[in-house]
Motif scaffolding. Structure first.
Motif, short mmCIF file in Angstrom:
data_model
loop_
_atom_site.label_atom_id
_atom_site.label_comp_id
_atom_site.label_asym_id
_atom_site.label_seq_id
_atom_site.Cartn_x
_atom_site.Cartn_y
_atom_site.Cartn_z
N LEU A 46 0.82 -1.21 0.00
CA LEU A 46 0.00 0.00 0.00
C LEU A 46 0.86 1.27 0.00
N GLN A 47 2.05 1.17 0.54
CA GLN A 47 2.94 2.34 0.62
C GLN A 47 3.67 2.60 -0.70
N LEU A 48 3.64 1.62 -1.62
CA LEU A 48 4.33 1.79 -2.90
C LEU A 48 3.52 2.67 -3.84
N SER A 49 4.19 3.11 -4.88
CA SER A 49 3.49 3.91 -5.89
C SER A 49 2.53 3.01 -6.67
N PRO A 50 1.52 3.57 -7.32
CA PRO A 50 0.57 2.75 -8.09
C PRO A 50 1.25 1.88 -9.15
N GLU A 51 2.29 2.40 -9.81
CA GLU A 51 2.99 1.61 -10.82
C GLU A 51 3.70 0.41 -10.19
N ALA A 52 4.32 0.63 -9.04
CA ALA A 52 5.01 -0.46 -8.34
C ALA A 52 4.00 -1.50 -7.84
N GLN A 53 2.83 -1.03 -7.39
CA GLN A 53 1.78 -1.96 -6.95
C GLN A 53 1.32 -2.85 -8.11
N VAL A 54 1.15 -2.24 -9.29
CA VAL A 54 0.74 -3.00 -10.47
C VAL A 54 1.82 -4.03 -10.83
N GLU A 55 3.07 -3.60 -10.81
CA GLU A 55 4.18 -4.52 -11.13
C GLU A 55 4.23 -5.69 -10.14
N LEU A 56 4.08 -5.38 -8.86
CA LEU A 56 4.07 -6.43 -7.83
C LEU A 56 2.89 -7.37 -8.02
N GLY A 57 1.74 -6.79 -8.36
CA GLY A 57 0.54 -7.62 -8.62
C GLY A 57 0.75 -8.55 -9.79
N LEU A 58 1.37 -8.05 -10.86
CA LEU A 58 1.65 -8.88 -12.03
C LEU A 58 2.62 -10.01 -11.70
N GLN A 59 3.62 -9.72 -10.88
CA GLN A 59 4.57 -10.76 -10.46
C GLN A 59 3.85 -11.85 -9.66
N GLU A 60 2.95 -11.42 -8.78
CA GLU A 60 2.19 -12.38 -7.97
C GLU A 60 1.28 -13.23 -8.85
N ILE A 61 0.66 -12.60 -9.84
CA ILE A 61 -0.20 -13.34 -10.77
C ILE A 61 0.61 -14.37 -11.54
N ALA A 62 1.80 -13.98 -11.99
CA ALA A 62 2.67 -14.90 -12.72
C ALA A 62 3.08 -16.07 -11.83
N ARG A 63 3.42 -15.76 -10.58
CA ARG A 63 3.81 -16.83 -9.65
C ARG A 63 2.66 -17.80 -9.41
N LEU A 64 1.47 -17.25 -9.18
CA LEU A 64 0.30 -18.10 -8.94
C LEU A 64 -0.08 -18.91 -10.18
N THR A 65 0.08 -18.32 -11.35
CA THR A 65 -0.21 -19.04 -12.60
C THR A 65 0.74 -20.22 -12.76
N ASN A 66 2.03 -19.99 -12.51
CA ASN A 66 3.00 -21.09 -12.61
C ASN A 66 2.70 -22.18 -11.59
N GLU A 67 2.35 -21.77 -10.39
CA GLU A 67 1.99 -22.76 -9.35
C GLU A 67 0.76 -23.55 -9.76
N HIS A 68 -0.22 -22.86 -10.32
CA HIS A 68 -1.44 -23.52 -10.79
C HIS A 68 -1.12 -24.54 -11.89
N LEU A 69 -0.27 -24.15 -12.84
CA LEU A 69 0.08 -25.07 -13.93
C LEU A 69 0.83 -26.29 -13.40
N ASP A 70 1.71 -26.08 -12.44
CA ASP A 70 2.42 -27.20 -11.83
C ASP A 70 1.44 -28.16 -11.15
N LEU A 71 0.48 -27.61 -10.41
CA LEU A 71 -0.50 -28.44 -9.73
C LEU A 71 -1.40 -29.17 -10.73
N LYS A 72 -1.74 -28.49 -11.82
CA LYS A 72 -2.57 -29.11 -12.84
C LYS A 72 -1.83 -30.29 -13.48
N GLU A 73 -0.55 -30.11 -13.74
CA GLU A 73 0.26 -31.18 -14.31
C GLU A 73 0.34 -32.38 -13.35
#
Length: 148
Positions: A46-73
């Protein structure tokens, strides 16, 4: 003797209960620590700038997507293994049924042959009380019929 057995069972249950309580307390502590970490991360985000929050959110989405694909496999591999094991089970069940059927027919043929041979032999009177006489090879069929 009966009281000792009950006491032993009670002690076993008490020990199991204490172990379960300890495990649950450890699990609760671990979950509390994880929650605190997530809260700190959220506050920092919450203390980060909006651009940094978006970047962090995208990284988290990528991490969760990879985890999801691993679990699906992993799930797909487990399903394939389950199908393979079910096929093997069907094959073994069929073999067991064939074996039981062959065991049922062999003794019937043997008994017919023995009956033909025993015609000339006089039977002795036997007094059985709760006993059952059977051929060893008839045991699986006898047990199955008793259960059914």
């Amino acid at each position: 003797p009966f009281l000792r057995l009950l006491e032993a069972q009670l002690q076993d249950q008490r020990r199991q209960h204490e172990e379960e309580v300890k495990a649950l307390k450890r699990q609760a502590t671990a979950m509390k620590e994880e929650l605190e970490k997530q809260q700190q991360t959220f506050l920092q985000t919450l203390q980060l700038s909006p651009e940094a929050q978006v970047e962090l959110g995208l990284q988290e989405i990528a991490r969760l997507t990879n985890e999801h694909l691993d679990l699906k496999e992993l799930l797909e591999k487990s399903e394939k293994n389950e199908k393979k094991l079910k096929k093997q089970l069907k094959i073994y069940m069929k073999k067991v049924q064939d074996f039981e059927a062959s065991q049922a027919t062999v003794p019937a043929e043997r008994r017919q042959h023995e009956r033909n041979m025993q015609v000339a032999i006089q039977r002795k009177e036997k007094d059985f009380q709760g006993m059952l006489e059977y051929y060893k090879e008839d045991e699986p069929l006898l047990i199955r019929n008793l259960i059914i």
